[in-house]
Design an enzyme around this catalytic site. Structure first.
Site, PDB file in Angstrom:
ATOM      1  N   GLU A   1      -0.705  24.814 -27.652  1.00  9.61           N
ATOM      2  CA  GLU A   1       0.147  25.855 -28.220  1.00  9.61           C
ATOM      3  C   GLU A   1      -0.256  26.087 -29.668  1.00  9.61           C
ATOM      4  OE1 GLU A   1       3.958  23.734 -27.230  1.00  9.61           O
ATOM      5  OE2 GLU A   1       4.224  23.776 -29.410  1.00  9.61           O
TER       6      GLU A   1
ATOM      7  N   ASP B   1       5.975  17.718 -26.551  1.00 13.51           N
ATOM      8  CA  ASP B   1       5.533  17.190 -27.843  1.00 13.51           C
ATOM      9  C   ASP B   1       5.403  15.674 -27.843  1.00 13.51           C
ATOM     10  OD1 ASP B   1       6.032  19.853 -28.337  1.00 13.51           O
ATOM     11  OD2 ASP B   1       6.835  19.515 -30.331  1.00 13.51           O
TER      12      ASP B   1
END
Length: 870
Positions: free
Chosen positions: A524, A455
């Site tokens: 994702e 992330d």
């Protein structure tokens, strides 16, 4: 970025030569195993004795002696975290069922735990024995042998660093004792493993041993870390230059000369190598291969593997041996209009994959891993992303065999991305982790690349640590800064996006080129809840849990521990708005399959169609997620028990190798071809039906499928007088008129609408809902079922003998009439829809042994079709 593909570096072939355990008692129970003494042999510790440090308080100097009495200790498998060992010994009720996992007391894991093993050794004069840790000990380890400290917790730290220690001088003839102390773990402060919001968290935070501990025996010169690369000229693929390297290490305190040989094909190659005392030198062999057998992802070609065998001899006596299998292929990547585009052997590769979840307790079940890869390949999915869960070697070996690509890297939302907290030790452990993992997996042809962030990209100093470590490991596949849009100082932008969603979105969401829509590389994304069928829910939910499924505001323990995803919330609201409020758990589950199927299909179809969009191409999508670490009702394409439901078959439909599909944004039809060759002479037949089965339009148009791409085939007819819920059937036929693909949609004259201005990181809210409630008004359908079974296979022929559509018909294989479902089962298709007079044959493949001696029975049921048993 351009990067030469590094083919397979496999586990040393000799690691398979594990001596059988000797069934002989040792103090406190268990069995001895013998450390082999022949050069090149490797022995894996087969099982352990385990005890809490709150009870075993004597310390390593005592616990690692053969006289120590480990009465009351537990016997646990070779790879076993503390909690996995306790579960294996039946210390808790089924931790998968209900809320039983809550009964595990976290306080039991705030202390260290000890692992102990007594073994037999017969050291040869002049031989050297090394103790290998295939990964770190979670969270830190102390290693003791025969009362002596081999390594302390400042050395053995972190989940992934590998270690090898020369223990020759500590070994004794006969009985020896090894002990490893595993400290308490906390993924917020340790570079270990965290399941984040993927499932309820393991209370031990995976404390303990999750990889193998081995003893390796050799002579004065050891061979370590064999690797193979193939320089494959493009685009001809007519030849390859194969380079095999191995580290030759002098284990002695004096100079030594070794003869090192390598056999790549049929021709042996030899080198004489002089090594100073304790010196390690890389030995390189090169060989040209004409007309190599090239390794491809499974949809593009075959998966041939080569083997390179290496040996070292000193004064004519064998000293060590090593081997590696490898594939000849090349992977590159580059940014195309800002998006990461991978190529394999010079061909653009559209990544359509899913995110992998290891077992919650890090148990290795090789058969289950292989079953999962068979389901992945059967689904047509070509890639698995490993976010911070680099698996044991078996997964990589199987991916090589099945032609499934792997994209590995570190995890988010834990110590791994708490960059501000990193100190000197963290930097060291992070670098050792990257070096160890890259060196372990670098040659697998199934590898696509390494994400050093998820992330968030690492800052400059840590980025350098990672890049230096990967360079030392000879990693030459793409390295990517993160799975999110912001890049790192040296690597720059990753060309990946992580804009969500992670919870429900309707099918048309995926076609809008905003946020998670089908453009660029989405690292994702997924529509959240994926509810298994009721048979599966009963395996892990209590009756009270099943009863509250329709309470969308009630926390569900088998959803996420995250407060964001612990309730069905607006997924349930959309289910009600689109399909009508379920009046029972059975209706809830049935309608959930419809919702799962249609949006999962749309997600993969949208990215497939837009792969050939020149203006804003789609280059990759990772469905969040592929599988379950623990039984749950969200983020999977097949469930924990390997059952396949609406989520799986929606994706499978979209991922067929030659596929016709409908576009929710502009009503266009498209043909997507994952093969490398064009397919001319096809036709697309599009038929539009009202809810009552009346044909409202029927058109056929010619099309040639583009190799490794998509083409449009006109638009769907738009007749008047449609019912609010209606059907579309698309048939793709070859030049002989045979159907090569079939796709059925249930659509609405009322569109789903989204409020993009109110989007969050995990979803875009829906303001209006398509009207699919007419499906509850379908007249009863009738299906005749005939079956034919052979060893491990059953063919099921469905024929609509009624006057109305038979909608969303599902078949299952049972262990005898009324028995449980046979799992896993690989179905050619399922959840199918037939019009009057139509027939379809479904093929099911399974292990005959899984029938448990029963005769296979087939159950068929549909949305408007009563259960039929054959």
């Amino acid at each position: 970025m351009r990067s030469r593909a590094l083919p397979l570096v496999a586990v040393l072939a000799l690691t398979l030569a594990v001596p059988a355990a000797v069934a002989e008692p040792v103090p406190g129970g268990g069995a001895r195993f013998e450390v082999a003494a022949a050069p090149g042999d490797v022995s894996t510790v087969p099982d352990w004795r385990m005890q809490s440090g709150a009870r075993a308080t004597q310390g390593g100097a005592a616990i690692s002696t053969t006289s120590y009495a480990d009465t009351g200790w537990l016997t646990v498998p070779a790879r076993s975290t503390v909690l996995a060992g306790l579960i294996a010994n039946g210390k808790y009720p089924d931790v998968n069922h209900g809320e039983n996992l809550k009964q595990v007391d976290r306080a039991d894991f705030t202390v260290p735990w000890w692992y102990r093993k007594v073994f037999t050794a017969s050291p040869r004069a002049g031989s050297h024995t090394f103790l290998r840790l295939d990964g770190g000990v979670i969270a830190r380890g102390e290693v003791w042998l025969n009362g002596a400290l081999v390594a302390d917790s400042n050395t053995v730290v972190g989940a992934y660093p590998t270690h090898e220690f020369d223990v020759t001088r500590l070994l004794r003839e006969g009985d020896n004792a090894l002990a490893i102390r595993a400290s308490s773990a906390d993924p917020k402060t340790d570079l270990s493993i965290h399941f984040i919001d993927w499932a309820q968290l393991p209370p031990d935070f995976n404390q303990g041993l999750f990889r193998d501990v081995r003893f390796a025996t050799g002579g004065p010169v050891s061979l370590r870390f064999p690797r193979a690369t193939a320089d494959l000229p493009l685009p001809s693929l007519a030849s390859a230059t194969v380079t095999v390297q191995v580290d030759a290490r002098n284990n002695t305190d004096a100079p030594v000369t070794a003869d090192v040989s390598a056999t790549i094909g049929l021709t042996p190659l030899r080198q004489r190598v002089s090594l100073a005392a304790k010196e390690t030198r890389t030995v390189t062999f090169t060989q040209d291969v004409d007309r190599p057998r090239v390794w491809w992802p499974f949809q593009m070609g075959e998966q041939p593997l080569y083997t390179a065998a290496l040996e070292a001899a000193v004064d004519g006596v064998g000293s060590d041996a090593a081997a590696t299998t490898f594939g000849v292929r090349e992977v590159t990547s580059a940014l195309v209009q800002g998006a990461r585009q991978f190529t394999v052997n010079g061909k653009p590769f559209l990544v359509r994959g899913g995110g992998w979840a290891s077992d919650l307790f890090l148990r290795t079940d090789v058969r289950k891993i292989e079953d999962q890869l068979k389901l992945v390949r059967g689904m047509g999915m070509n890639t698995i992303r490993l976010e911070g869960k680099p698996e044991n070697d078996e997964l990589y070996d199987l991916a090589d065999r099945y032609g499934i690509m792997l994209l590995t890297g570190w995890e988010c939302c834990s110590k791994w991305e708490d960059y501000a907290s990193f100190d000197a030790e963290d930097n060291r452990v992070a670098g050792e982790s990257a070096h160890s993992e890259a060196r372990r997996i670098r040659n697998h042809p199934s590898l696509l690349g390494f994400l050093i962030g998820s992330d968030a990209a690492p800052p400059a100093a840590l980025e350098k640590v990672y890049l230096d470590a990967l360079e030392r490991a000879d990693w030459n596949l793409p390295v990517i800064s993160s799975a999110k849009a912001l890049g790192s100082p040296k690597l720059g932008p990753p060309g990946l996006k992580m804009d969500g969603p992670y919870w429900w979105e309707p099918p048309d969401y995926w076609y809008t080129k905003r946020l998670g829509g089908a453009f660029g590389f989405a690292s994702e994304i997924g529509p959240g809840p994926t509810v298994p069928e009721l048979d599966e829910l009963k395996k892990f939910l209590r009756p009270a849990d099943i009863a509250k499924l329709t309470d969308y505001n009630a926390p569900q323990y088998h959803l996420s521990p995250s407060t964001t995803f612990t309730k069905f919330s607006f997924w349930g609201t959309a289910l009600d708005g689109r399909y009508g409020r379920p009046t029972s758990p059975e209706q809830f589950v049935r309608k959930a399959q419809l919702a799962n199927y249609e949006t999962n299909r749309a997600q993969f179809e949208a990215f497939g169609r837009n792969f050939s969009d020149a203006s804003k191409p789609a280059t990759g999508v990772i469905y969040w997620m592929l599988n379950d670490a623990w039984p749950k009702m969200y983020w999977h394409l097949y469930d924990y028990y390997l059952a396949t439901a609406g989520s799986y078959f929606g994706a499978k439909t979209a991922l067929r190798p030659l596929h016709v599909q409908y576009s929710y944004d502009d009503r266009s039809l498209a043909v997507v071809n994952t093969g490398l060759s064009d397919v001319p002479g096809l036709t697309v037949q599009a038929t539009v039906f009202n809810l009552d089965g009346t044909v409202k339009a029927d058109e056929t148009r010619p099309v040639s499928a583009r190799g490794n791409g998509s083409v449009r085939a006109g638009t769907l007819p738009q007749p008047g007088g449609l019912s609010s819920t209606y059907f579309v059937r698309l048939l793709l036929k070859d030049a002989n008129g045979s159907v090569v693909d079939r796709n059925v949609y249930w659509l609405s004259t009322k569109a789903d609408k989204l409020n993009y201005n109110a989007s969050t990181w995990y979803h875009t809210p829906q303001t209006e809902y398509a009207d699919l409630k007419g499906l509850d008004k379908l007249r009863a359908g009738q299906v005749a079922v005939t079956t034919s079974s052979a060893e491990g296979s059953t063919d099921v022929t469905l024929r609509n003998t009624g006057a109305s559509v038979a909608f969303f018909v599902r078949a299952t294989i049972r262990k005898g009439v009324g028995g449980p479902e046979v799992l896993p089962t690989d179905w050619s298709d399922n959840y199918v829809t037939l019009w009057p007079g139509e027939s379809l044959t479904l093929q099911a493949r399974y292990r005959a042994a899984d029938l448990g001696g029963a005769t296979p029975s087939v159950e068929v049921i549909g949305h408007n079709v009563s259960r039929v048993v054959r």
